[in-house]
Design a protein around this motif. Structure first.
Motif: not given
Length: 471
Positions: A182-185, A189-190, A199-201, A203-206
């Motif tokens: 949701a935040k990416r949508i 720029w993401l 980005l670190p996010v 890696k956290e998502f994965q």
């Protein structure tokens, strides 16, 4: 000389781009109220930052029946977490999977699951006793673990016990993944993978996604082993979604692959849990603001259950007509999914005369349709459950909290049975009150909302409770 050639080429390119999109500009001029757009991002920039911030049923009906392809812009991000699960799948995949999944969602089958809803919601209200007399609290924390445990039991036949353990890994992993999608949508720029994956996010998502997938794959492996070992002794358990889709997709050897099973379970875990939880929470908050409505619900509960503490059964739920009207009115004012987007693959003339041209995406404004005074009357903005008891709606597409037509939510009956059971047990036990210090005029205003994977209350669904009786 070189710069002149470059500028000439750019001018020609811009002119061709404008000419090739001439029908889109014509369409924009025909539709009143469209915002001015950025030449690169369109209207996407209007969604940046603050997350709080087509209403004609005839048009909704036409688009829903004609345009079955969901907007790729948002779907591709959801697929990073859920793959080709039926809600988010392309049409060719969705069509077959819906047929395979549908036996589980028959009313006859879902009625067998009501005892699960009752057991899990009884746990919920027992745990909620800790909030009696303690002031404001977020009812979301209790409702979302109830729906997660209910969906877990009916999806994979496992008692997840997230109500007793709110830090349950699968709950937190799925929650984290959907929040990040949701935040990416909301942050253009993401959107490019080359940026996001650096980005670190990411890696956290994965990490969260792989953890959730591993748990579900282990469940699927165990289920296949169980079926093989008991193939002559045990029939399919039609109250467990995983068992049903293994059988209805073709059995152990010819049915869904492990990946397809995992995708469909993930869809059910996300949509089945979050949609029901959001609807129940909005209903609870509205009832806390409208004591006269809450009292009428309680009187209906007394008519059905008396003063007993007996379990809610499938036979009870059709009798709770006013409670259902209250839940529907909550979904009308605060639909968990306030807009849906579809792609137009061939020119489509709307009832207004405007033509949606091939290559456009169209947003179906569920929020607007549910507040359209032409269909809901001058009091469309008011919370009045009786409108669902006054007779048939003027148009079948004026109330579409679960979308509309063949690509609507297959789990809407599941959500309704779960919500009514939970609300019945909640309101038999507790009296709901608004947050302390809330002014009377504030309680009549619309609830501030925010965008997440679903639309939710900005304050986390804050209420207070008093016990109606001691058990």
């Amino acid at each position: 000389m070189l710069w002149q050639l470059v500028l000439t080429a750019l001018a020609i390119g811009a002119a061709y781009y404008r000419w090739s999109r001439r029908r889109l500009y014509q369409l924009k001029a025909e539709i009143p109220g469209l915002p001015n757009n950025n030449p690169i991002f369109g209207i996407a920039l209007k969604f940046i930052g603050n997350s709080e911030g087509m209403t004609d049923p005839a048009a909704i009906e036409l688009v829903s029946k004609t345009c079955l392809v969901k907007d790729e812009f948002t779907m591709k991000y959801f697929r990073t977490a859920i793959g080709n699960g039926s809600i988010f799948a392309p049409v060719n995949i969705w069509h077959l999977r819906r047929k395979i999944n549908s036996p589980f969602y028959s009313l006859k089958n879902l009625n067998k699951i009501v005892p699960q809803f009752d057991t899990q919601s009884a746990i919920m209200v027992d745990l909620m006793k800790a909030e009696v007399g303690r002031g404001d609290f977020s009812i979301w924390d209790y409702i979302t673990t109830y729906t997660f445990d209910s969906v877990g039991e009916s999806a994979i036949g496992t008692k997840l016990n997230s109500q007793g353990n709110p830090d349950h890994y699968l709950l937190r992993a799925i929650d984290a993944c959907t929040h990040m999608v949701a935040k990416r949508i909301l942050q253009p720029w993401l959107h490019p993978n080359i940026v996001y994956k650096s980005l670190p996010v990411y890696k956290e998502f994965q990490k969260h996604l792989e953890g959730a997938n591993e748990l579900l794959e282990e469940t699927i492996k165990n289920k296949r082993t169980e079926i093989r070992e008991n193939k002559n002794a045990k029939k399919t358990d039609w109250s467990i979604f995983l068992d049903v889709i293994i059988e209805s997709s073709g059995g152990m050897n010819n049915g869904y692959s492990d990946m397809e099973l995992r995708e469909e379970i993930m869809v059910m875990m996300v949509a089945g849990s979050d949609t029901s939880a959001t609807g129940v929470c909005f209903t609870a908050v509205l009832l806390s603001r409208y004591p006269e409505v809450q009292e009428r619900v309680h009187l209906e509960l007394l008519e059905v259950f008396g003063d007993s503490d007996r379990a809610v059964t499938a036979e009870d739920l059709p009798r709770l007509k006013y409670l259902e009207a209250v839940f529907k009115e909550s979904l009308r004012l605060y639909p968990p999914v306030p807009i849906v987007a579809r792609e137009v693959r061939s020119d489509l003339v709307l009832p207004s005369g405007a033509t949606l041209v091939d290559g456009t995406s169209v947003m179906i404004n569920i929020w607007g349709a549910h507040r359209n005074p032409a269909y809901w009357g001058h009091d469309a903005e008011q919370f009045r459950p009786e409108r669902f008891l006054d007779g048939a709606l003027r148009h079948p597409a004026q109330f579409v909290p679960f979308s509309y037509s063949v690509r609507n939510c297959i789990g809407q009956t599941y959500a309704m049975l779960s919500a009514k059971t939970a609300l019945a047990n909640l309101l038999r036990r507790y009296h709901l009150l608004p947050p302390a210090g809330a002014r009377a005029d504030d309680l009549q205003r619309p609830l501030p909302v925010k965008f997440d994977i679903m639309m939710k209350a900005a304050d986390g669904f804050a209420v207070r409770i008093e016990e109606r009786k001691t058990i």
